[in-house]
Design a protein around this motif. Sequence first.
Motif, PDB file in Angstrom:
ATOM      1  N   SER A 157      62.735 -34.411  14.106  1.00 60.19           N
ATOM      2  CA  SER A 157      61.974 -33.255  13.639  1.00 60.19           C
ATOM      3  C   SER A 157      61.759 -33.338  12.134  1.00 60.19           C
ATOM      4  O   SER A 157      62.602 -33.886  11.403  1.00 60.19           O
ATOM      5  N   ASP A 182      53.438 -31.708  19.679  1.00 57.30           N
ATOM      6  CA  ASP A 182      54.589 -30.947  19.172  1.00 57.30           C
ATOM      7  C   ASP A 182      54.570 -30.842  17.654  1.00 57.30           C
ATOM      8  O   ASP A 182      55.613 -30.870  16.995  1.00 57.30           O
ATOM      9  N   ARG A 226      56.881 -23.105  15.175  1.00 59.79           N
ATOM     10  CA  ARG A 226      55.474 -23.482  15.286  1.00 59.79           C
ATOM     11  C   ARG A 226      54.685 -22.442  16.087  1.00 59.79           C
ATOM     12  O   ARG A 226      53.572 -22.056  15.707  1.00 59.79           O
ATOM     13  N   GLU A 227      55.282 -21.980  17.165  1.00 62.14           N
ATOM     14  CA  GLU A 227      54.586 -21.001  18.003  1.00 62.14           C
ATOM     15  C   GLU A 227      54.328 -19.713  17.230  1.00 62.14           C
ATOM     16  O   GLU A 227      53.220 -19.153  17.270  1.00 62.14           O
ATOM     17  N   PRO A 237      61.021 -31.126  18.177  1.00 67.37           N
ATOM     18  CA  PRO A 237      61.582 -30.098  19.068  1.00 67.37           C
ATOM     19  C   PRO A 237      62.390 -29.020  18.357  1.00 67.37           C
ATOM     20  O   PRO A 237      62.480 -27.896  18.861  1.00 67.37           O
ATOM     21  N   ASP A 264      60.081 -25.826  17.644  1.00 70.23           N
ATOM     22  CA  ASP A 264      59.191 -25.300  18.680  1.00 70.23           C
ATOM     23  C   ASP A 264      58.889 -23.819  18.464  1.00 70.23           C
ATOM     24  O   ASP A 264      57.729 -23.396  18.458  1.00 70.23           O
ATOM     25  N   SER A 265      59.918 -23.006  18.296  1.00 71.92           N
ATOM     26  CA  SER A 265      59.701 -21.560  18.163  1.00 71.92           C
ATOM     27  C   SER A 265      59.017 -21.216  16.851  1.00 71.92           C
ATOM     28  O   SER A 265      58.170 -20.319  16.803  1.00 71.92           O
TER      29      SER A 265
END
Length: 296
Positions: free
Chosen positions: A156, A258, A230-231, A224, A227-228
């Motif tokens: 990441s 991703d 980025r969303e 990974p 993830d949260s």
Amino acid sequence: MEIARRVRQSHEPMIASEHTPPQEVARTRRAGSARLAFERVGNRTVVRTALAHSPLRLLTPRNHGHAAWVYTSSLGGGLVDGDHLTVDLDVAEGAAALLSSQGSTRVYRSPRGCRSELSARVAPGALLAWVPDPTMCFTGARYTQSQDIQLAPGASLVLMELLTAGRSAAGERWAFTHYSSSLRVHREGRALIDERWLLDPAHGVLPERLGRFDALGTVVLVGPALDSAREALAAHVGSLPVTPRSGLVCSVSPLGTDGLVLRVAATSAEALLRTSREWLSFLPSLLGDDPWARRG
């Protein structure tokens, strides 16, 4: 397990001016380099190697989180004509590393130019947060930088790149001679982003081309562990209204499956810094401590 930390400095050489005789050029150039390696030991990351050659310096402050922090600085408070700095780093499997700067990167008048290079490798399950303070190029500065980051599967990355107009209050607004920045992020040989910024008055007067904006920024989030974040950022920035003559213009785009890249143009350096740190407000929880808490 013993932690090896090595920091070596050499005497700072004489700084060259634009009137330096040709025979003195080789002697007045400052070529600084740094080698960094981060490794996970138990539930924490440690700095396994921190080796620096002047004019580069490395600071490794303690923190309360599980990640290891390193801040870069340079002798003289900035880059002078002929400086060439290189940083090479590895983040081992499962480790988490923050690399930042002690302050803004100031690039002084430099007829021959200054250069900096970052090369990084991030192993599976590891995290690298490369979040330096803004670059500020003074009148007559020539500056070229390159950033090349290789991500293993499951690695990441948080990357922030900020540029300000210079000393606007002193009348030095976009008054540098040349600015070039290359950014390459690859995973398993596949390019996620490969771009170059080029600002040069040879292509048009910079203050006119940049209009009302005094600061530009890019934030890249990949992997990974993000993830949260980025969303949430994609939803937030994507929903911002378009306002004529706004002091802040933002955009967001997906980067592969991703990744996310965010752009911002601001009418002040303060607005740029505030916005970029708001975007990275998740970073303290990701690292286990706040890298900006004691820096205002």
